[in-house]
Scaffold this active site. Structure first.
Site, short mmCIF file in Angstrom:
data_model
loop_
_atom_site.label_atom_id
_atom_site.label_comp_id
_atom_site.label_asym_id
_atom_site.label_seq_id
_atom_site.Cartn_x
_atom_site.Cartn_y
_atom_site.Cartn_z
CG ASP A 117 -2.01 1.05 1.12
OD1 ASP A 117 -2.58 1.20 0.03
OD2 ASP A 117 -2.30 1.71 2.13
CG HIS A 124 -4.20 10.98 2.17
ND1 HIS A 124 -5.22 10.96 3.10
CD2 HIS A 124 -3.33 9.99 2.54
CE1 HIS A 124 -4.99 10.00 3.99
NE2 HIS A 124 -3.85 9.40 3.67
CD GLU A 191 -5.96 4.59 4.40
OE1 GLU A 191 -5.40 5.33 5.24
OE2 GLU A 191 -5.34 3.73 3.75
CD GLU A 193 -5.44 2.73 -0.34
OE1 GLU A 193 -4.58 2.16 -1.05
OE2 GLU A 193 -5.37 2.80 0.91
CG ASP A 225 -5.52 -0.56 3.38
OD1 ASP A 225 -5.72 -1.76 3.60
OD2 ASP A 225 -4.47 0.02 3.73
NE ARG A 229 -7.61 6.70 9.30
CZ ARG A 229 -6.88 6.62 8.20
NH1 ARG A 229 -5.61 6.27 8.29
NH2 ARG A 229 -7.41 6.85 7.01
CD GLN A 232 -2.62 4.30 10.61
OE1 GLN A 232 -3.83 4.31 10.40
NE2 GLN A 232 -1.75 4.78 9.74
CE LYS A 245 -3.36 2.37 7.23
NZ LYS A 245 -4.20 3.20 6.33
CB THR A 249 -7.19 -4.87 2.19
OG1 THR A 249 -6.26 -4.36 3.15
CG2 THR A 249 -7.10 -4.03 0.92
CD GLU A 352 -7.42 13.26 3.41
OE1 GLU A 352 -7.07 14.25 2.74
OE2 GLU A 352 -7.50 12.11 2.94
#
Length: 405
Positions: A117, A124, A191, A193, A225, A229, A232, A245, A249, A352
């Site tokens: 990844d 971002h 996420e 992606e 993904d 948070r 992490q 993570k 996925t 975000e």
């Protein structure tokens, strides 16, 4: 071969993505399928019926054999499929082999070998830097010199529609405590992606140049993904993402071949720091893809990330991934990292979109700082196609389930 709805037109003769399905009358079987509108062609059966020299890889229980066959075979098979599905001379033999999508079960289409990844959106990366390093440099010193990435867990990649149980893990100690918190993540995120699926492997010790992307990459898919948070944030220093993570996925059930995206290539954003020679694409053909993503939570659109704004391209990611001598294997999957644009409505994750929970989203069923149990997240996308048409990417979705007891 019949009419299609406007949505199904995203998956017309110029698209033809590949997947793997199980028929309703044979739920334990796995068959290679090719999507046309709201139907799926049994590709192996068609190859056998029409005497194709590529019947073996198309009759396999996954895309693995087709991926390994290489670009000349990919192009030949695509030409056959366009003929079988577009030439009225084949209608009588092919029509019975087209099944309605709602009568099949879609499976993980290939065996994931390795999963990498990246972190390739400058928008971002800057937003994340401003959130976690207010008053400091938004980008780390290395960011404009190399595509930052990490190795994920291939065994946790799952097909669209699979549930996503809320993961357990450690969190930062509460103020005044020396003991970490523990329990289900309280900041479950997504996420948005784009994933790239490797077909042809490479030789150990020999880096793959920028110019060789299409010799190795079979196609693309949407990818989510999922990220915890709070887990992490506690674990990532000094080695980076791990349990926050690796729990899930999600990828689309459909892999869009690169050859379907010829009209979508575009120039990447201007680079204000000259890259090293192995990453320098100034004289290369345009290496960015104009993909328009949409993020939906419980069918409500919350963001529209533009993939064309990504600072680092797939070719640069592939070149960097192999520059140290690491080699590619059939089924390798590498992802773009969160796709975010300059505008607030173009941000591809809740971190975000809600500015780390400070500005919750207002949805029809209530506010969200991060995901709640029962939330269904869906990513969709389209790209420009030939003649002003649109090429659809297969959606990827997943529903958050409570932490297993």
């Amino acid at each position: 071969m019949g009419t299609m709805s406007s949505d199904s037109a995203l998956f017309g003769i110029d698209n033809l993505p590949y997947g793997v399905f199980s028929p309703r009358d044979a739920p334990d079987e796995r068959r290679v399928g090719v999507r046309l509108g709201d139907r799926v062609l049994d590709a192996g059966a068609a190859a056998r019926a029409l005497g194709s020299p590529h019947a073996d890889p198309l009759s396999a229980p996954s895309l693995d054999a087709l991926l390994a066959a290489g670009r000349p075979v990919w192009r030949a098979v695509r030409a056959e499929l366009r003929s079988w599905l577009g030439d009225p001379a084949h209608r009588e033999r092919v029509a019975p082999l087209l099944r309605p999508l709602d009568t099949v079960t879609l499976r993980l289409p290939f065996t994931v070998a390795d999963y990498v990844d990246f972190y390739s959106s400058e928008h971002h990366a800057r937003n994340v830097g401003e959130i976690f390093r207010p008053g400091g440099a938004a980008l780390t010193p290395n960011w404009k010199h190399l595509p930052i990435g990490y190795h994920g867990r291939a065994g946790s990649v799952r097909v669209s529609g699979s549930p996503v149980p809320r993961p357990l893990g450690q969190r930062r100690p509460a103020e005044g405590s020396a003991t970490p918190g523990f329990g289900p993540t309280q900041r479950l995120d997504i996420e948005a992606e784009v994933g790239f699926v490797v077909g042809t492997g490479s030789t150990p010790g020999r880096p793959v140049p920028l110019s060789a992307l299409r010799e190795h990459v079979f196609g693309v898919c949407l990818l989510n993904d999922w990220s915890a948070r709070d887990i992490q944030a506690w674990e990532y220093v000094p080695l980076g993402p791990f349990l926050g993570k690796s729990f899930a996925t999600s990828i689309s059930a459909w892999i869009t071949p690169l050859d379907a995206l010829d009209a979508a290539w575009t120039a990447p954003p201007p680079r204000d720091v000259p890259p090293l020679p192995y990453l320098d694409d100034a004289s290369a053909p345009p290496g960015a893809l104009d993909l328009r993503l949409t993020v939906l939570i419980n069918d409500h659109p919350v963001a529209h990330p533009p993939f064309a704004t990504m600072y680092w391209t797939a070719a640069q990611q592939l070149a960097h991934l192999t520059i140290n001598g690491a080699h590619l294997r059939t089924g390798d999957l590498f992802a773009s990292g969160t796709v975010s644009g300059a505008a607030p409505e173009e941000r591809g994750c809740l971190l975000e979109l809600t500015w780390n929970g400070e500005r919750p989203l207002r949805l029809p069923d209530g506010e969200r700082a991060f995901l709640a149990d029962g939330d269904r997240v869906t990513l969709t996308a389209w790209a420009p196609g030939p003649g002003g048409q649109r090429i659809g990417l297969g959606e990827v979705s997943g529903t958050v389930e409570p932490t297993p007891a």
